[in-house]
Write an enzyme that holds these catalytic residues in place. Structure first.
Site: not given
Ligand code: NAD
Length: 477
Positions: A171, A280
């Protein structure tokens, strides 16, 4: 306009369409993409489960060949896919193509790993008995990805999952379905049997939640925000499944008096503002010792004046737009919070208008920030960084480590003593000396500690830890 459907049990299906909007030009629709409902999510999970047994027993040469073919096609189409990436996410074309090449390299690496699976044969403590230690696939792996690396993060999860014999329910983030669809299409055409890789584009609250709630998903690998990560963790514990989380960061970059100023400035500009600060591993805390502070701020301000913020696809753009209106509001809110907390804006802070309607924001540098301010403690996830003044190395290290996160940590120094001490004492999964906090290799482990990560490392050989389970077999001859 092409309608890109979900891939479930080897069939492209989907009715409900969502437009994929270009953040550099909101009049530009990149394409239409399916948005799955609960029933499609359940069908994808069932298909992955049904395919699991035979894929686990597939030959390593078959896995190698599919991953290899995928790597080759991604590399051959790097300009086109890089353009798609920049168009849907907003990072510059050079960054989009670079990330696409990275995805190709990752598939290439795991194509090789498929031929290098090893186990151990060791003698038992009991005479006449042999012990074999082998790795087996976990089963059905759920992959949930964020929007900020639309091709590299899916690649670094899909490639090892397939390499080690798992089936997948994937997803991607709602904002960037294009690159995910493209790599699933490539893998499908490369010959993956039906049901091995299922793509379910759709809402996190529906598709993602269905994955968390399913007893048929044996492992979930998640990259995204801390809030969603905690939901993944709670649901996974409930179902006694393996899980891996890569979440936020508030990465420090320390600049010491003895630093080479140009190395410090180039590393800080890259860390804080490239990819629009939406990494990130971006650094949003620039921790600078007294003796170099004023020179560093002056040089940073000069450098920021020269950066071009514009359409991601335009030649000459250094910083593309913020990904969408919600993220832009979050960035602007934090800029206001910083002002109210008493930090001073040395550069930026304003929205920008360009030829096309998009989410353009100046790179923004705060000075006179303290580590206690919200702008220093909470992840902003935009082109916003703060300079925190400290008296010496010891204070810099203490401030660097004073954060709930622990992904990446950097230092600019010419002192071997301080560089060595920092490498040993930075509370982060990755440490950079005279390099930006962001920008990593694909063949070595990636991940953090404290509030940034949970579970085994991703990438390189270390990926085997998550995507396999260990079996110990005893034989009496
Ligand atoms: P997000 O948590 O909003 O979404 C991430 C994914 O989770 C998306 O595909 C989203 O649709 C899904 N999601 C949302 N609600 C869910 C639920 N209830 N159940 C299951 N899946 C669900 O994050 P984002 O805004 O897409 O990304 C930004 C964040 O990602 C930032 O905090 C960033 O630091 C982090 N990030 C971390 C790394 C790392 O390796 N540490 C790398 C890239 C991004």
């Amino acid at each position: 306009m092409t309608f890109h459907k979900n891939l479930i049990d080897g069939e492209w299906i989907g009715e409900s369409k969502v437009p994929n909007i270009n953040p550099s030009d909101t009049n530009d629709v990149v394409g239409e993409y399916a948005s799955a409902g609960l029933e499609e999510a359940k069908a994808a999970i069932a298909a992955a489960k049904a395919a699991s047994h035979s894929w686990a027993r597939s030959g390593i040469l078959e896995r190698h060949a599919i991953l290899r073919k995928t790597a080759d096609e991604i590399m051959a189409r790097k300009e086109e896919l890089g353009r798609l990436l920049s168009r849907e996410e907003g990072k510059t074309l050079a960054e989009g193509i670079g990330e696409t090449i990275r995805a190709g390299q990752i598939f290439d690496f795991f194509a090789g790993e498929a031929l290098r699976l090893v186990g151990e044969i060791i003698p038992s403590v009991r005479p006449g008995i042999g012990v074999e230690i082998t790795r087996e696939p976990v089963g059905v792996v759920g992959i949930i990805t964020p929007w900020n690396f639309p091709i590299a993060i899916p690649a670094w999860k899909i490639a090892p999952a397939l390499c080690y014999g798992n089936t997948i329910v994937f997803k991607p983030a709602e904002l960037v379905p294009g690159c995910s669809w493209a790599i699933v299409d490539i893998l499908h055409r490369a010959g993956l049997p039906k049901g091995v890789l299922n793509l379910v584009m759709g809402k996190g609250s529906i598709v993602g939640q269905a994955m968390l709630d399913s007893p048929d998903i044996n492992a979930i690998t998640f990259t995204g925000s801390v809030g969603t990560g905690k939901r993944v963790a709670a649901a996974s514990i409930e179902h006694n499944r393996k899980f891996q989380l890569e979440m936020g960061g508030k990465n420090p970059f320390v600049v010491l008096d003895d630093a080479d100023l140009s190395v410090a400035v180039e590393s800080a500009v890259n860390s804080s503002f490239f990819s629009t600060g939406q990494r990130c591993t971006a650094s949003s805390r620039l921790i600078v010792t007294d003796g170099i502070h004023d020179k560093f701020v002056a040089a940073m301000t000069e450098r920021l004046k020269g950066l071009v913020v514009d359409d991601a696809l335009k030649p000459g753009t250094h910083i593309g737009p913020v990904v969408d209106a919600t993220q832009l509001k979050q960035d602007m809110d934090y800029i206001e919070i910083g002002r109210q907390e008493g930090a001073k804006i040395a550069f930026g802070g304003e929205r920008l208008d360009r030829e096309t309607p998009g989410f353009y924001l100046q790179p923004t540098l705060f000075t006179e920030a303290t580590n206690a301010m919200r702008i220093s403690r909470e992840e902003i996830f935009g082109p916003v960084a703060s300079v925190i003044r400290v008296k010496d190395y010891e204070e810099a290290l203490a401030v660097a480590n004073d954060t709930p996160f622990g992904l990446s940590s950097g230092i600019a120094t010419t002192s071997l003593k301080h560089a060595t001490h920092f490498k040993r004492n930075a509370e982060a999964g990755m440490v950079m000396v005279n390099l930006p906090t962001a920008g990593v290799d694909f063949h070595v482990p990636f991940g953090g500690r404290k509030g940034s990560s949970y579970g085994p490392r991703e990438q390189g050989k270390y990926a085997a830890e998550f995507y396999t389970v260990v079996k110990t077999a005893y034989t009496q001859a």
